[in-house]
Design a protein around this motif. Structure first.
Motif, PDB file in Angstrom:
ATOM      1  N   LYS A 199       0.844  -1.234  -0.059  1.00 44.29           N
ATOM      2  CA  LYS A 199       0.031   0.010   0.134  1.00 44.29           C
ATOM      3  C   LYS A 199       0.970   1.197   0.014  1.00 44.29           C
ATOM      4  N   THR A 200       2.011   1.355   0.730  1.00 43.96           N
ATOM      5  CA  THR A 200       2.732   2.373   0.763  1.00 43.96           C
ATOM      6  C   THR A 200       3.357   2.759  -0.456  1.00 43.96           C
ATOM      7  N   TYR A 202       2.301   1.599  -3.470  1.00 49.34           N
ATOM      8  CA  TYR A 202       1.427   2.351  -4.225  1.00 49.34           C
ATOM      9  C   TYR A 202       1.145   3.847  -4.111  1.00 49.34           C
ATOM     10  N   PHE A 203       1.248   4.163  -2.868  1.00 41.52           N
ATOM     11  CA  PHE A 203       0.940   5.773  -2.580  1.00 41.52           C
ATOM     12  C   PHE A 203       2.053   6.555  -2.897  1.00 41.52           C
ATOM     13  N   LEU A 204       3.578   5.811  -3.011  1.00 42.72           N
ATOM     14  CA  LEU A 204       4.679   6.566  -3.554  1.00 42.72           C
ATOM     15  C   LEU A 204       4.593   6.720  -4.909  1.00 42.72           C
ATOM     16  N   GLU A 207       1.853   9.156  -6.271  1.00 38.04           N
ATOM     17  CA  GLU A 207       2.191  10.452  -5.839  1.00 38.04           C
ATOM     18  C   GLU A 207       0.777  10.926  -5.001  1.00 38.04           C
ATOM     19  N   TRP A 213       1.392   8.526   2.376  1.00 34.08           N
ATOM     20  CA  TRP A 213       2.286   7.596   2.508  1.00 34.08           C
ATOM     21  C   TRP A 213       3.291   7.750   3.654  1.00 34.08           C
ATOM     22  N   THR A 214       3.136   8.918   4.290  1.00 28.45           N
ATOM     23  CA  THR A 214       3.630   8.997   5.570  1.00 28.45           C
ATOM     24  C   THR A 214       3.158   8.244   6.602  1.00 28.45           C
ATOM     25  N   GLY A 216       1.499   5.316   6.031  1.00 30.69           N
ATOM     26  CA  GLY A 216       1.962   4.079   5.375  1.00 30.69           C
ATOM     27  C   GLY A 216       3.291   3.788   5.803  1.00 30.69           C
ATOM     28  N   LEU A 217       4.003   4.625   5.670  1.00 29.62           N
ATOM     29  CA  LEU A 217       5.605   4.228   6.423  1.00 29.62           C
ATOM     30  C   LEU A 217       5.390   4.054   7.865  1.00 29.62           C
TER      31      LEU A 217
END
Length: 254
Positions: A199-200, A202-204, A207, A213-214, A216-217
């Motif tokens: 998922k993270t 994919y977010f990165l 964009e 993504w924060t 997600g990390l």
């Protein structure tokens, strides 16, 4: 003729992939809890699973549903939240039943006692349902009053994402308190880690907004910390292995 047949095959394949992806999105979040549910049913011991995980996911998905009233998102994600809420209630029902069957104390704790010392440690499943309904009604009323505020709507969306990002922290703390990961499904955590990493990423790649993504990390970091606990407490045991499970249950496990 061949081109038409090829186009039909491609169309069918695309439809199939879309259906599989939709199913994975709706039910993928539920899958990690299947091994944990089976472990608790098999051992009749819910000590290793933190019910605060259920609390975090209930809050996150209720807020996400309310967020949809202020900013539309696809119906697929709405159903994902509904299915996750139902799953967490099922997990709570099982954990409550198992805990009450093995608890020696005869004192019963309920939601309407409003005793903060026993928050989310009630004796009956219906008390958890009452708490969830109360939170939903209050949050829905506040959302109704402030729905025209863009700041409120964005904050609501951020809280939903951030609450989900903190999913693993109750389990992390539970393991730290017990000085053990006994009773926790390692398969569940591995599925958390793989899902959160995908998922993270994919977010990165797409964009997505920074908070996505924060958060997600952060989820991946917590997952890795729990996996480290598995390694550390198995390599350096902090307490004797629990023998609360009966021989009958152990036999069933075999």
């Amino acid at each position: 003729m061949e081109d038409e047949l090829f186009n039909q095959i491609v169309s069918v394949f695309n439809s199939l992939v879309s259906w599989v992806a939709a199913g994975a999105m709706m039910f993928g979040g539920v899958v990690p809890y299947i091994p944990q549910y089976r472990d608790i049913r098999r051992t009749q011991n819910a000590e290793g699973f933190s019910t605060y995980v259920c609390l975090v996911l209930l809050v996150a998905n209720i807020l996400r549903i309310l967020f949809r009233f202020g900013r539309y998102f696809e119906t697929l994600l709405l159903w994902q939240s509904i299915i996750m809420i139902a799953t967490m209630l099922v997990m709570l029902n099982l954990c409550t039943s198992v805990r009450m069957a093995t608890e020696l104390s005869t004192k019963r704790r309920s939601f309407i006692d409003f005793d903060w010392n026993y928050f989310w440690s009630w004796s009956r499943f219906v008390d958890y349902v009452q708490c969830v309904l109360a939170f939903t009604l209050v949050a829905a009323y506040i959302t109704y009053l402030l729905l025209d505020s863009a700041l409120f709507v964005e904050t609501l969306g951020f809280l939903a994402v951030f609450a989900e990002a903190m999913l693993g922290t109750p389990q992390l703390y539970c393991n730290y308190q017990n000085k053990s990961t006994e009773g926790m499904s390692i398969k569940m955590v591995l599925m958390w880690t793989s899902g959160d990493t995908f998922k993270t990423g994919y977010f990165l790649l797409t964009e997505a907004p920074m908070q996505f993504w924060t958060c997600g990390l952060l989820q991946v970091f917590v997952d890795v910390a729990i996996l480290f606990q598995v390694y550390y407490y198995s390599r350096y045991p902090q307490k004797p292995v629990s023998h609360t499970v009966s021989h009958t249950t152990s036999a069933k496990a075999l």
